[in-house]
Write an enzyme that holds these catalytic residues in place. Structure first.
Site, short mmCIF file in Angstrom:
data_model
loop_
_atom_site.label_atom_id
_atom_site.label_comp_id
_atom_site.label_asym_id
_atom_site.label_seq_id
_atom_site.Cartn_x
_atom_site.Cartn_y
_atom_site.Cartn_z
N GLY A 175 -4.51 -6.00 -9.23
CA GLY A 175 -5.09 -5.10 -8.23
C GLY A 175 -6.46 -5.54 -7.75
N LYS A 209 0.84 -1.20 0.00
CA LYS A 209 0.00 0.00 0.00
C LYS A 209 0.88 1.26 0.00
CE LYS A 209 -3.31 2.93 0.48
NZ LYS A 209 -4.02 3.30 -0.76
N GLY A 210 0.49 2.26 -0.77
CA GLY A 210 1.27 3.50 -0.87
C GLY A 210 1.58 4.10 0.49
N GLY A 250 -10.33 -2.17 -12.27
CA GLY A 250 -11.03 -3.42 -12.57
C GLY A 250 -11.14 -3.65 -14.07
N ASN A 268 5.67 1.36 -2.50
CA ASN A 268 5.03 2.39 -3.30
C ASN A 268 5.02 3.69 -2.48
OD1 ASN A 268 2.32 3.91 -3.90
ND2 ASN A 268 2.56 2.61 -5.69
N CYS A 303 -1.64 9.35 -8.33
CA CYS A 303 -2.83 9.12 -7.51
C CYS A 303 -3.87 10.21 -7.76
CB CYS A 303 -2.49 9.07 -6.03
SG CYS A 303 -3.98 8.77 -5.03
N ILE A 363 -1.28 0.91 -15.64
CA ILE A 363 -1.75 2.24 -15.30
C ILE A 363 -2.23 2.33 -13.84
CG2 ILE A 363 -2.54 2.81 -17.63
CD1 ILE A 363 -5.41 2.07 -16.77
N ASN A 364 -2.24 3.56 -13.31
CA ASN A 364 -2.98 3.83 -12.10
C ASN A 364 -4.45 4.00 -12.54
OD1 ASN A 364 -3.76 4.67 -9.45
ND2 ASN A 364 -1.70 5.47 -9.12
N LYS A 370 5.27 4.98 -11.49
CA LYS A 370 3.90 4.56 -11.80
C LYS A 370 3.13 5.68 -12.50
CE LYS A 370 -0.04 2.15 -9.94
NZ LYS A 370 -0.54 1.40 -8.80
C1 LIG Z 1 -8.66 0.47 -3.23
C2 LIG Z 1 -7.49 0.84 -4.08
C3 LIG Z 1 -6.38 1.49 -3.51
C4 LIG Z 1 -5.28 1.84 -4.29
N1 LIG Z 1 -4.20 2.44 -3.70
C5 LIG Z 1 -3.10 2.73 -4.45
C6 LIG Z 1 -1.93 3.27 -3.85
O1 LIG Z 1 -1.85 3.47 -2.63
N2 LIG Z 1 -0.87 3.58 -4.65
C7 LIG Z 1 -0.90 3.35 -6.02
O2 LIG Z 1 0.07 3.64 -6.70
N3 LIG Z 1 -1.99 2.80 -6.60
C8 LIG Z 1 -3.08 2.48 -5.86
N4 LIG Z 1 -4.17 1.91 -6.47
C9 LIG Z 1 -4.15 1.65 -7.92
C10 LIG Z 1 -3.80 0.17 -8.21
O3 LIG Z 1 -2.54 -0.16 -7.71
C11 LIG Z 1 -3.87 -0.12 -9.73
O4 LIG Z 1 -2.94 0.71 -10.40
C12 LIG Z 1 -5.25 0.15 -10.32
O5 LIG Z 1 -6.27 -0.25 -9.42
C13 LIG Z 1 -5.47 -0.57 -11.66
O6 LIG Z 1 -5.32 -1.97 -11.52
P1 LIG Z 1 -6.56 -2.99 -11.29
O7 LIG Z 1 -7.59 -2.68 -12.34
O8 LIG Z 1 -5.96 -4.36 -11.42
O9 LIG Z 1 -7.08 -2.72 -9.93
C14 LIG Z 1 -5.30 1.56 -5.69
C15 LIG Z 1 -6.41 0.90 -6.25
C16 LIG Z 1 -7.48 0.54 -5.48
C17 LIG Z 1 -8.65 -0.17 -6.14
#
Ligand SMILES: Cc1cc2nc3c(=O)[nH]c(=O)nc-3n(C[C@H](O)[C@H](O)[C@H](O)COP(=O)(O)O)c2cc1C
Length: 321
Positions: free
Chosen positions: A283, A60-61, A235, A114, A148, A209-210, A183
């Site tokens: 994720g 977690k970040g 998602g 992160n 973010c 991607i974020n 990122k």
């Molecule tokens: C609940 C949640 C919290 C997240 N927190 C962070 C974070 O702290 N730092 C970060 O770089 N990305 C964060 N992300 C982004 C994810 O790491 C990822 O880049 C994004 O959700 C796309 O991937 P996915 O579709 O597989 O979830 C977060 C995503 C979700 C859903």
């Protein structure tokens, strides 16, 4: 489609393909990592999976000081995905070092931290502090979150402007010798320019991607469903966007790419690898199926055997146009 491994050796097929990849100088035993914010600090997932199986864990970040994040509601479900506006709630770097990293040290899986901040100085200080303890506490590298969408300061400010990306990444580069993964956000006009700026500033790898900025409205109260109004979409809904951006960045930079966005099954991860990702991060899918990472690792191995590909690295960017 069934896959019989009986007699594979005699038919010229391979027994065990190589799944090992190298990202930012970090050796991963396979290309499957966890995505930040969806895997906590790792411990929460050990009842479900053997953490030793993972390619790497991205936690977690983290920020310099602990953060409470945004007020609720801060998560809602959307068609084929979710919107989150957590706002980087986290325990702060000192608690991470003292209370979270000791548990993870016993696993033979690289831990990637992160990092986020409101100012360049905060990022630099985090990088310096984590560099200082990296050997003792088992920090393999940093993933710098300049993408973010859910914080008022910092966040996407650095990741949506090439000059700002260059500035922050060159400052962090000077502060640490740890491998640096940058990122990237999809919320830009041209991701290639940002990717190039990060590479020129000394990034060792890129992850993308974020989340995509979005919102949802409650039609009864006529209020936004998220207290923060906007949130980050993740998602399966974002996968085609993420794949396209990975493919674009793959054609632009030389450093390795980690593909992220909507991976929920083996085929999704393979799509990213074929489009140019040397590794992947999983994720949102972790919330639905906490064993998904290991299932995808096993699935990738099966695919390689079935296609008679000896080395996963041969698949990276092998898309035929
Ligand atoms: C609940 C949640 C919290 C997240 N927190 C962070 C974070 O702290 N730092 C970060 O770089 N990305 C964060 N992300 C982004 C994810 O790491 C990822 O880049 C994004 O959700 C796309 O991937 P996915 O579709 O597989 O979830 C977060 C995503 C979700 C859903």
């Amino acid at each position: 489609m069934g896959l019989s491994l009986k007699g594979a050796r005699w038919s010229g097929m391979i027994d065990k393909p190589n799944l090992e990849v190298e990202i930012a100088g970090i050796k991963l035993k396979n290309p499957v990592m966890t995505a930040s914010g969806t895997f906590g600090y790792g411990e929460e997932f050990s009842p479900f999976i053997d953490l030793d199986r993972l390619g790497a864990m991205v936690l977690k970040g983290i920020t310099l000081k602990p953060k409470m994040g945004n007020p609720p509601p801060r998560i809602i479900e959307t068609p084929s995905g979710m919107l989150n506006a957590i706002g980087l709630q986290n325990v702060g770097v000192e608690v991470l070092i003292k209370e979270k990293l000791p548990y993870l040290k016993k696993f033979n899986t690289p831990v990637i931290i992160n990092i986020s901040g409101d100012t360049i100085e905060e990022y630099v200080e985090l990088a310096r502090r984590l560099g200082e303890v990296s050997k003792k506490m088992g920090v393999a590298g940093l993933e710098v979150n300049i993408s973010c969408p859910n914080v008022k300061k910092g966040g996407m400010v650095w990741g949506t402007d090439a000059k700002a990306t260059y500035k922050i990444m060159s400052s962090i580069r000077k502060a640490t010798t740890l491998p640096l993964i940058v990122k990237l956000t999809p919320n830009v006009t041209d991701i290639k320019i940002i990717a190039q700026a990060a590479e020129e500033a000394g990034a060792d790898a890129l992850s993308l991607i974020n989340t995509l900025v979005g919102m949802a409205v409650d039609i009864d109260s006529r209020r936004p469903k998220l207290a923060n109004v906007s949130g980050g979409l993740s998602g399966p809904a974002v996968k085609p966007v993420a794949l396209w951006l990975v493919w674009q960045v793959f054609q632009t930079v030389k450093i390795p790419i980690i593909g992220i966005g909507g991976i929920i099954k083996i085929e999704d991860a393979l799509e990213f690898i074929i489009a140019g990702a040397r590794a992947t991060e999983i994720g949102t899918a972790n919330f639905v199926n906490p064993k998904v990472t290991v299932e995808i690792i096993e699935g990738i191995e099966k695919y390689l055997i079935e296609k008679n590909i000896k080395d996963i690295n041969k698949l990276v960017g092998s898309m035929k146009i």
